[in-house]
Scaffold this motif. Structure first.
Motif, PDB file in Angstrom:
ATOM      1  N   ILE A  34       0.837  -1.207   0.000  1.00  0.00           N
ATOM      2  CA  ILE A  34       0.000   0.000   0.000  1.00  0.00           C
ATOM      3  C   ILE A  34       0.871   1.255   0.000  1.00  0.00           C
ATOM      4  O   ILE A  34       0.547   2.242  -0.673  1.00  0.00           O
ATOM      5  CB  ILE A  34      -0.979  -0.031   1.193  1.00  0.00           C
ATOM      6  CG1 ILE A  34      -2.011  -1.140   0.957  1.00  0.00           C
ATOM      7  CG2 ILE A  34      -1.649   1.316   1.397  1.00  0.00           C
ATOM      8  CD1 ILE A  34      -2.807  -1.517   2.194  1.00  0.00           C
ATOM      9  N   THR A  35       1.980   1.220   0.725  1.00  0.00           N
ATOM     10  CA  THR A  35       2.906   2.347   0.719  1.00  0.00           C
ATOM     11  C   THR A  35       3.426   2.594  -0.699  1.00  0.00           C
ATOM     12  O   THR A  35       3.458   3.737  -1.174  1.00  0.00           O
ATOM     13  CB  THR A  35       4.073   2.103   1.691  1.00  0.00           C
ATOM     14  OG1 THR A  35       3.548   1.913   3.015  1.00  0.00           O
ATOM     15  CG2 THR A  35       5.059   3.254   1.705  1.00  0.00           C
ATOM     16  N   LEU A  37       1.932   1.637  -3.510  1.00  0.00           N
ATOM     17  CA  LEU A  37       0.800   2.073  -4.330  1.00  0.00           C
ATOM     18  C   LEU A  37       0.546   3.565  -4.152  1.00  0.00           C
ATOM     19  O   LEU A  37       0.324   4.282  -5.132  1.00  0.00           O
ATOM     20  CB  LEU A  37      -0.456   1.271  -3.974  1.00  0.00           C
ATOM     21  CG  LEU A  37      -1.707   1.578  -4.793  1.00  0.00           C
ATOM     22  CD1 LEU A  37      -1.505   1.225  -6.267  1.00  0.00           C
ATOM     23  CD2 LEU A  37      -2.909   0.838  -4.218  1.00  0.00           C
ATOM     24  N   ALA A  38       0.597   4.049  -2.913  1.00  0.00           N
ATOM     25  CA  ALA A  38       0.379   5.475  -2.658  1.00  0.00           C
ATOM     26  C   ALA A  38       1.502   6.317  -3.265  1.00  0.00           C
ATOM     27  O   ALA A  38       1.257   7.404  -3.800  1.00  0.00           O
ATOM     28  CB  ALA A  38       0.250   5.739  -1.158  1.00  0.00           C
ATOM     29  N   TYR A  41       0.905   6.481  -6.932  1.00  0.00           N
ATOM     30  CA  TYR A  41      -0.181   7.426  -7.184  1.00  0.00           C
ATOM     31  C   TYR A  41       0.373   8.846  -7.291  1.00  0.00           C
ATOM     32  O   TYR A  41       0.025   9.599  -8.201  1.00  0.00           O
ATOM     33  CB  TYR A  41      -1.210   7.320  -6.062  1.00  0.00           C
ATOM     34  CG  TYR A  41      -2.309   8.344  -6.143  1.00  0.00           C
ATOM     35  CD1 TYR A  41      -3.382   8.173  -7.008  1.00  0.00           C
ATOM     36  CD2 TYR A  41      -2.292   9.483  -5.352  1.00  0.00           C
ATOM     37  CE1 TYR A  41      -4.405   9.108  -7.082  1.00  0.00           C
ATOM     38  CE2 TYR A  41      -3.295  10.425  -5.422  1.00  0.00           C
ATOM     39  CZ  TYR A  41      -4.354  10.233  -6.285  1.00  0.00           C
ATOM     40  OH  TYR A  41      -5.356  11.161  -6.367  1.00  0.00           O
ATOM     41  N   VAL A  90      -6.867   4.331  -8.813  1.00  0.00           N
ATOM     42  CA  VAL A  90      -5.900   4.160  -7.728  1.00  0.00           C
ATOM     43  C   VAL A  90      -6.271   5.055  -6.546  1.00  0.00           C
ATOM     44  O   VAL A  90      -6.193   4.637  -5.386  1.00  0.00           O
ATOM     45  CB  VAL A  90      -4.459   4.429  -8.214  1.00  0.00           C
ATOM     46  CG1 VAL A  90      -3.472   4.412  -7.063  1.00  0.00           C
ATOM     47  CG2 VAL A  90      -4.055   3.408  -9.276  1.00  0.00           C
ATOM     48  N   LEU A  94      -7.085   3.774  -2.753  1.00  0.00           N
ATOM     49  CA  LEU A  94      -6.414   4.281  -1.549  1.00  0.00           C
ATOM     50  C   LEU A  94      -7.427   4.816  -0.538  1.00  0.00           C
ATOM     51  O   LEU A  94      -7.291   4.602   0.668  1.00  0.00           O
ATOM     52  CB  LEU A  94      -5.382   5.351  -1.918  1.00  0.00           C
ATOM     53  CG  LEU A  94      -4.169   4.841  -2.697  1.00  0.00           C
ATOM     54  CD1 LEU A  94      -3.342   6.010  -3.214  1.00  0.00           C
ATOM     55  CD2 LEU A  94      -3.324   3.910  -1.839  1.00  0.00           C
ATOM     56  N   ILE A  97      -9.057   1.828   1.083  1.00  0.00           N
ATOM     57  CA  ILE A  97      -8.121   1.219   2.037  1.00  0.00           C
ATOM     58  C   ILE A  97      -8.117   2.026   3.325  1.00  0.00           C
ATOM     59  O   ILE A  97      -8.172   1.471   4.425  1.00  0.00           O
ATOM     60  CB  ILE A  97      -6.709   1.107   1.430  1.00  0.00           C
ATOM     61  CG1 ILE A  97      -6.698   0.060   0.318  1.00  0.00           C
ATOM     62  CG2 ILE A  97      -5.676   0.785   2.499  1.00  0.00           C
ATOM     63  CD1 ILE A  97      -5.451   0.066  -0.551  1.00  0.00           C
ATOM     64  N   PHE A  98      -8.064   3.338   3.223  1.00  0.00           N
ATOM     65  CA  PHE A  98      -8.084   4.184   4.418  1.00  0.00           C
ATOM     66  C   PHE A  98      -9.378   3.958   5.197  1.00  0.00           C
ATOM     67  O   PHE A  98      -9.383   3.965   6.434  1.00  0.00           O
ATOM     68  CB  PHE A  98      -7.935   5.658   4.023  1.00  0.00           C
ATOM     69  CG  PHE A  98      -7.393   6.531   5.120  1.00  0.00           C
ATOM     70  CD1 PHE A  98      -6.039   6.814   5.187  1.00  0.00           C
ATOM     71  CD2 PHE A  98      -8.225   7.066   6.092  1.00  0.00           C
ATOM     72  CE1 PHE A  98      -5.526   7.620   6.194  1.00  0.00           C
ATOM     73  CE2 PHE A  98      -7.723   7.877   7.096  1.00  0.00           C
ATOM     74  CZ  PHE A  98      -6.373   8.151   7.158  1.00  0.00           C
ATOM     75  N   CYS A 106      -3.875   2.886   7.272  1.00  0.00           N
ATOM     76  CA  CYS A 106      -3.986   4.349   7.142  1.00  0.00           C
ATOM     77  C   CYS A 106      -2.607   4.997   7.154  1.00  0.00           C
ATOM     78  O   CYS A 106      -2.335   5.916   6.366  1.00  0.00           O
ATOM     79  CB  CYS A 106      -4.852   4.915   8.268  1.00  0.00           C
ATOM     80  SG  CYS A 106      -6.584   4.427   8.192  1.00  0.00           S
ATOM     81  N   VAL A 109      -0.988   4.443   3.716  1.00  0.00           N
ATOM     82  CA  VAL A 109      -1.486   5.377   2.697  1.00  0.00           C
ATOM     83  C   VAL A 109      -0.837   6.749   2.878  1.00  0.00           C
ATOM     84  O   VAL A 109      -0.368   7.372   1.920  1.00  0.00           O
ATOM     85  CB  VAL A 109      -3.030   5.482   2.750  1.00  0.00           C
ATOM     86  CG1 VAL A 109      -3.529   6.624   1.868  1.00  0.00           C
ATOM     87  CG2 VAL A 109      -3.683   4.161   2.340  1.00  0.00           C
ATOM     88  N   GLY A 113       1.962   8.320   0.387  1.00  0.00           N
ATOM     89  CA  GLY A 113       1.668   9.578  -0.288  1.00  0.00           C
ATOM     90  C   GLY A 113       2.742  10.618  -0.023  1.00  0.00           C
ATOM     91  O   GLY A 113       3.173  11.337  -0.922  1.00  0.00           O
TER      92      GLY A 113
END
Length: 134
Positions: A34-35, A37-38, A41, A90, A94, A97-98, A106, A109, A113
């Motif tokens: 997820i880190t 993916l963010a 993004y 995406v 995110l 997911i949050f 959270c 993410v 970001g």
């Protein structure tokens, strides 16, 4: 099913029935993914900004050649439209997911970001391009 309050659990269904964590290894692996993916993004957002600035410069001309007129059917506009659609997907992933309210996810993410912004947006400091929303 968790209530709609922040929690620190490791048992979580993330986006799809097939993405389920039940232990620390699963949650840590998901946090890493997820880190990334963010961060991707943020990279996508900044790449789209870069394309926009370059397309705008092309449409204004550079003094050596006449400006090109923008076209809805141009290849670059189609490419930018596809990138925009990917960014929307995406971004909503995110957000969802949050909305698991899992603190670890959270944080992933948010950190992803922030890392993506640090990595990809450092040139924006002198630009007037701003985000109205994610």
């Amino acid at each position: 099913m968790h209530s709609m309050s922040f929690h620190f659990g490791v048992e979580e269904t993330i986006l799809f029935d097939g993405w389920v964590t039940s232990n620390w290894q699963g949650i840590v692996g998901s946090v890493v993914g997820i880190t990334l993916l963010a961060a991707i993004y943020e990279g996508l957002k900044n790449y789209r900004d870069y394309l926009f600035v370059n397309a705008s410069a092309l449409h204004q001309g550079n003094g050596k050649c006449p400006p090109k007129q923008p076209s809805m059917s141009s290849g670059i506009h189609l490419f930018q439209t596809i990138l925009h659609m990917i960014q929307i997907i995406v971004g909503y992933f995110l957000m969802l997911i949050f909305m698991t309210y899992n603190v670890w996810l959270c944080i992933a993410v948010t950190v992803g970001g922030g890392f993506g912004y640090w990595l990809f947006a450092w040139r924006k400091a002198s630009s007037d391009i701003t985000d109205c929303c994610n």
